[in-house]
Design a protein around this motif. Structure first.
Motif, mmCIF file in Angstrom:
data_model
loop_
_atom_site.group_PDB
_atom_site.id
_atom_site.type_symbol
_atom_site.label_atom_id
_atom_site.label_comp_id
_atom_site.label_asym_id
_atom_site.label_seq_id
_atom_site.Cartn_x
_atom_site.Cartn_y
_atom_site.Cartn_z
ATOM 1 N N PHE A 21 0.837 -1.197 0.000
ATOM 2 C CA PHE A 21 0.000 0.000 0.000
ATOM 3 C C PHE A 21 0.878 1.256 0.000
ATOM 4 O O PHE A 21 0.669 2.177 -0.797
ATOM 5 N N LYS A 22 1.884 1.299 0.881
ATOM 6 C CA LYS A 22 2.807 2.430 0.925
ATOM 7 C C LYS A 22 3.542 2.590 -0.396
ATOM 8 O O LYS A 22 3.713 3.700 -0.896
ATOM 9 N N GLN A 23 3.977 1.458 -0.956
ATOM 10 C CA GLN A 23 4.713 1.488 -2.226
ATOM 11 C C GLN A 23 3.859 2.105 -3.336
ATOM 12 O O GLN A 23 4.337 2.912 -4.126
ATOM 13 N N ALA A 24 2.594 1.737 -3.381
ATOM 14 C CA ALA A 24 1.700 2.279 -4.412
ATOM 15 C C ALA A 24 1.553 3.792 -4.273
ATOM 16 O O ALA A 24 1.623 4.525 -5.260
ATOM 17 N N PHE A 25 1.377 4.268 -3.041
ATOM 18 C CA PHE A 25 1.150 5.698 -2.858
ATOM 19 C C PHE A 25 2.436 6.520 -2.887
ATOM 20 O O PHE A 25 2.371 7.740 -3.091
ATOM 21 N N ARG A 26 3.578 5.887 -2.730
ATOM 22 C CA ARG A 26 4.839 6.618 -2.905
ATOM 23 C C ARG A 26 4.977 7.095 -4.351
ATOM 24 O O ARG A 26 5.658 8.063 -4.636
ATOM 25 N N ARG A 27 4.324 6.415 -5.273
ATOM 26 C CA ARG A 27 4.400 6.763 -6.694
ATOM 27 C C ARG A 27 3.388 7.827 -7.095
ATOM 28 O O ARG A 27 3.375 8.278 -8.232
ATOM 29 N N TYR A 28 2.532 8.219 -6.151
ATOM 30 C CA TYR A 28 1.496 9.215 -6.416
ATOM 31 C C TYR A 28 1.946 10.555 -5.822
ATOM 32 O O TYR A 28 2.029 10.695 -4.601
ATOM 33 N N PRO A 29 2.275 11.547 -6.652
ATOM 34 C CA PRO A 29 2.751 12.819 -6.111
ATOM 35 C C PRO A 29 1.633 13.576 -5.398
ATOM 36 O O PRO A 29 0.470 13.510 -5.786
ATOM 37 N N ALA A 30 2.008 14.281 -4.348
ATOM 38 C CA ALA A 30 1.024 15.034 -3.572
ATOM 39 C C ALA A 30 1.628 16.346 -3.100
ATOM 40 O O ALA A 30 2.834 16.442 -2.862
ATOM 41 N N GLY A 31 0.775 17.343 -2.943
ATOM 42 C CA GLY A 31 1.194 18.603 -2.354
ATOM 43 C C GLY A 31 1.450 18.416 -0.866
ATOM 44 O O GLY A 31 0.889 17.523 -0.230
ATOM 45 N N VAL A 32 2.321 19.258 -0.315
ATOM 46 C CA VAL A 32 2.694 19.155 1.093
ATOM 47 C C VAL A 32 2.144 20.362 1.850
ATOM 48 O O VAL A 32 2.352 21.511 1.443
ATOM 49 N N VAL A 33 1.451 20.074 2.951
ATOM 50 C CA VAL A 33 0.937 21.107 3.837
ATOM 51 C C VAL A 33 1.330 20.768 5.272
ATOM 52 O O VAL A 33 1.681 19.633 5.577
ATOM 53 N N VAL A 34 1.254 21.767 6.122
ATOM 54 C CA VAL A 34 1.336 21.542 7.559
ATOM 55 C C VAL A 34 0.020 22.018 8.139
ATOM 56 O O VAL A 34 -0.410 23.161 7.902
ATOM 57 N N GLY A 40 -6.284 24.696 23.092
ATOM 58 C CA GLY A 40 -6.178 25.235 24.432
ATOM 59 C C GLY A 40 -5.003 24.727 25.229
ATOM 60 O O GLY A 40 -4.819 25.112 26.378
ATOM 61 N N HIS A 41 -4.174 23.874 24.650
ATOM 62 C CA HIS A 41 -3.008 23.325 25.352
ATOM 63 C C HIS A 41 -1.715 23.653 24.630
ATOM 64 O O HIS A 41 -0.733 22.926 24.763
ATOM 65 N N GLY A 42 -1.701 24.696 23.829
ATOM 66 C CA GLY A 42 -0.526 25.066 23.060
ATOM 67 C C GLY A 42 -0.632 24.586 21.628
ATOM 68 O O GLY A 42 -1.436 23.700 21.309
ATOM 69 N N PRO A 43 0.164 25.175 20.753
ATOM 70 C CA PRO A 43 0.059 24.846 19.329
ATOM 71 C C PRO A 43 0.564 23.441 19.015
ATOM 72 O O PRO A 43 1.497 22.949 19.645
ATOM 73 N N VAL A 44 -0.095 22.800 18.061
ATOM 74 C CA VAL A 44 0.336 21.508 17.517
ATOM 75 C C VAL A 44 0.300 21.618 16.006
ATOM 76 O O VAL A 44 -0.400 22.460 15.446
ATOM 77 N N GLY A 45 1.040 20.729 15.361
ATOM 78 C CA GLY A 45 1.032 20.713 13.910
ATOM 79 C C GLY A 45 1.672 19.460 13.379
ATOM 80 O O GLY A 45 2.442 18.804 14.077
ATOM 81 N N PHE A 46 1.317 19.118 12.156
ATOM 82 C CA PHE A 46 1.865 17.931 11.512
ATOM 83 C C PHE A 46 1.883 18.129 10.006
ATOM 84 O O PHE A 46 1.058 18.846 9.451
ATOM 85 N N THR A 47 2.839 17.473 9.361
ATOM 86 C CA THR A 47 2.946 17.496 7.908
ATOM 87 C C THR A 47 1.933 16.513 7.328
ATOM 88 O O THR A 47 1.790 15.401 7.834
ATOM 89 N N LEU A 160 5.579 22.832 -2.710
ATOM 90 C CA LEU A 160 6.418 21.706 -2.325
ATOM 91 C C LEU A 160 5.606 20.440 -2.562
ATOM 92 O O LEU A 160 4.434 20.375 -2.188
ATOM 93 N N LEU A 161 6.213 19.446 -3.210
ATOM 94 C CA LEU A 161 5.545 18.187 -3.523
ATOM 95 C C LEU A 161 6.275 17.031 -2.849
ATOM 96 O O LEU A 161 7.473 17.128 -2.566
ATOM 97 N N PHE A 162 5.555 15.937 -2.642
ATOM 98 C CA PHE A 162 6.140 14.723 -2.086
ATOM 99 C C PHE A 162 5.885 13.593 -3.067
ATOM 100 O O PHE A 162 4.754 13.368 -3.490
ATOM 101 N N HIS A 163 6.968 12.896 -3.467
ATOM 102 C CA HIS A 163 6.845 11.789 -4.419
ATOM 103 C C HIS A 163 7.981 10.807 -4.178
ATOM 104 O O HIS A 163 9.135 11.213 -4.039
#
Length: 170
Positions: A21-34, A40-47, A160-163
């Motif tokens: 499954f990971k291998q298949a989606f590694r071949r699919y380019p995607a935009g990158v966001v955070v 209420g407990h401080g900022p969080v974020g993830f890519t 920025l893209l991820f592929h």
């Protein structure tokens, strides 16, 4: 009329192996966001690379988040969030917000709060301020559906893209 249904191996009923499954989606380019938020407990974020537009009227987007991530409990409690579109030169920022066990908002990360209180990253190619309207269980993730209530875009920036496991630019 007779319809012939192709037969599949028994594993197809269960789905493919996680590595495949990971291998298949590694071949699919995607935009990158955070995605950033503060419940209420401080900022969080993830890519994330799972951002999708869902509806024009009302303006809705979705993104996925793993339920085992450190950000999930905060996103689960948040009413709002910000999608930060990363520019082509922001690989380091993407890596910072994809790294577990660190303070992602510590220097050198530049950020500020929007007037409504949400954390937004400095120097991004754009952002969307969201009101979270629904979370949907999806295996070991949740799909977050949110209404876009505000935005800012730097029109002259490339994304920025991820592929195939690495970051790329156009």
């Amino acid at each position: 009329m007779t319809v012939t249904v192709p037969s599949y191996p028994a594993t197809a009923a269960k789905g493919i192996a996680p590595d495949r499954f990971k291998q298949a989606f590694r071949r699919y380019p995607a935009g990158v966001v955070v995605v950033t938020a503060d419940a209420g407990h401080g900022p969080v974020g993830f890519t994330a690379t799972s951002l999708a537009s869902l509806s024009l009227d009302p303006p809705l987007v979705s993104f996925g988040i793993g339920t085992t991530t450190s950000s999930w409990p905060h996103i689960e409690r948040a009413d709002t969030a910000v999608v930060n579109f990363l520019g082509a030169e922001q690989r380091a920022l993407a890596t910072t917000f994809a790294t577990s066990g660190i303070d992602r908002f510590a220097a050198p990360t530049g950020w500020r709060r929007l007037p409504q209180g949400e954390p937004v990253l400095d120097g991004v190619a754009g952002w969307l301020r969201l009101e979270i309207v629904q979370t949907v269980p999806a295996g070991d993730h949740r799909i977050v559906i949110a209404r876009v209530v505000d935005s800012w875009l730097d029109e002259g920036r490339g994304p920025l893209l991820f592929h195939n496991g690495t970051y790329h630019t156009l």
